[in-house]
Design an enzyme around this catalytic site. Structure first.
Site, PDB file in Angstrom:
ATOM      1  N   GLY A   1       0.963  -1.251   0.072  1.00 14.14           N
ATOM      2  CA  GLY A   1      -0.197   0.180   0.086  1.00 14.14           C
ATOM      3  C   GLY A   1       0.752   1.239  -0.064  1.00 14.14           C
ATOM      4  O   GLY A   1       0.456   2.348  -0.330  1.00 14.14           O
TER       5      GLY A   1
ATOM      6  N   GLU B   1       1.862   1.592  -3.589  1.00 15.23           N
ATOM      7  CA  GLU B   1       0.468   2.176  -4.261  1.00 15.23           C
ATOM      8  C   GLU B   1       0.207   3.594  -3.867  1.00 15.23           C
ATOM      9  O   GLU B   1      -0.262   4.318  -5.031  1.00 15.23           O
ATOM     10  CB  GLU B   1      -0.612   1.220  -3.646  1.00 15.23           C
ATOM     11  CG  GLU B   1      -0.572  -0.209  -4.322  1.00 15.23           C
ATOM     12  CD  GLU B   1      -1.519  -1.161  -3.890  1.00 15.23           C
ATOM     13  OE1 GLU B   1      -1.630  -1.297  -2.501  1.00 15.23           O
ATOM     14  OE2 GLU B   1      -2.197  -1.799  -4.649  1.00 15.23           O
TER      15      GLU B   1
END
Ligand code: COA
Length: 260
Positions: A112, A115
């Site tokens: 994440g 991301e």
């Protein structure tokens, strides 16, 4: 909203947001995602004088080491889908923010965290930065848009390799692949990110917003990016800023843009 996991400081109309869970390498737990969503949906848009936003991580080890794995244990089926939906919705708020958002990647940007960095408009990597999508190590896949944005940024072959092997790459390799815009000495990530925002702040603010929208349009389902650009170009030619920019050019002076 009171921020518990995000540290905010505004200087010279640039908002520095620090992910502040150093002991967990700044991993994104539910609370952090709520705060990030609130920041980009309500708080930041209300700060109308902002030139841009820098995202970075507390300490010298991590930008963000991914979603909080300890919370994953409660997650299955529909809960996982909801988590990915909320994460993607939140990262779209960043990608579609009308002012430059720059990731100052000061260490691990994994899962994440990678991301999150990829949803930013630009990425500055410190020499100690490490990027990766290691979700397969846990038997899952990226869920906050990683398979899509990594493919957009580095192409299918490298994206598949990184997502299938889960291996990390260093800042130099991230730069070579086009994932990082710049590599700077450790500790200088935020300064470089601020410099980039200051550079854009000398330009017409509406033009900057339209550049962001138009580049994003390339990747939007069912949107004709070329047609979007024609419309956005037309909108910029109707601004006072355009008249000021063109007049300043002919008068050989620096333009004074007002965002109108
Ligand atoms: N979620 C929750 N906690 C995390 C975390 C994550 N994604 N990443 C690191 N942490 C925690 C560790 O559990 C550890 O906490 P503890 O001291 O209470 O045990 C602390 O952060 C330090 O991490 P540690 O693993 O001891 O550091 P390291 O230098 O040995 O390794 C990493 C660093 C980044 C390689 C390793 O922490 C790691 O692989 N993290 C997970 C990355 C990941 O898979 N992210 C994607 C999740 S989908």
């Amino acid at each position: 909203m009171t921020y518990e996991n995000l540290l905010l400081s505004e200087e010279n109309n640039i908002l520095i947001v620090t992910f502040n869970r150093e002991k967990a390498l700044n991993a994104l737990n539910r609370r952090t995602m709520l705060e990030l969503n609130h920041l980009f949906s309500e708080d930041a848009p209300a700060r109308t004088n902002l030139k841009g936003i820098v995202l970075t991580g507390a300490g010298d080890r991590a930008f963000v080491a991914g979603a909080d794995i300890k919370e994953f244990l409660e997650m299955e089926g529909e809960k996982g889908q909801n988590m990915a939906q909320y994460g993607q919705d939140t990262l779209f708020l960043i990608e579609r923010f009308s002012k430059p958002v720059v990731a100052a990647v000061n260490g691990f940007a994994l899962g994440g965290g990678c991301e999150l960095a990829m949803a930013c408009h630009l990425r500055v990597a410190g020499e100690k930065a490490r990027f990766g999508q290691p979700e397969v190590n846990l038997g899952i896949i990226p869920g906050y848009g990683g398979t899509q944005r990594l493919t957009q940024l580095v192409g299918k072959a490298k994206s598949l390799e990184l997502c299938m092997t889960g291996e990390m790459i260093d800042a130099t390799e991230a730069h070579r692949l086009g994932l990082a815009n710049y590599v700077v000495p450790a500790g200088e990530e935020v300064i470089m990110a601020i410099n980039l925002i200051e550079k854009t702040a000398t330009k017409g603010p509406i033009a900057i917003a339209k550049v962001i929208e138009s580049v994003n349009a390339f990747f939007e389902d069912g949107v004709d990016g070329f047609a979007y650009e024609i419309k956005a170009f037309g909108e910029t030619t109707n601004t006072t800023d355009f008249r000021e920019g063109a007049t300043a050019f002919t008068e050989k002076r620096t333009p004074k843009f007002e965002g109108k």
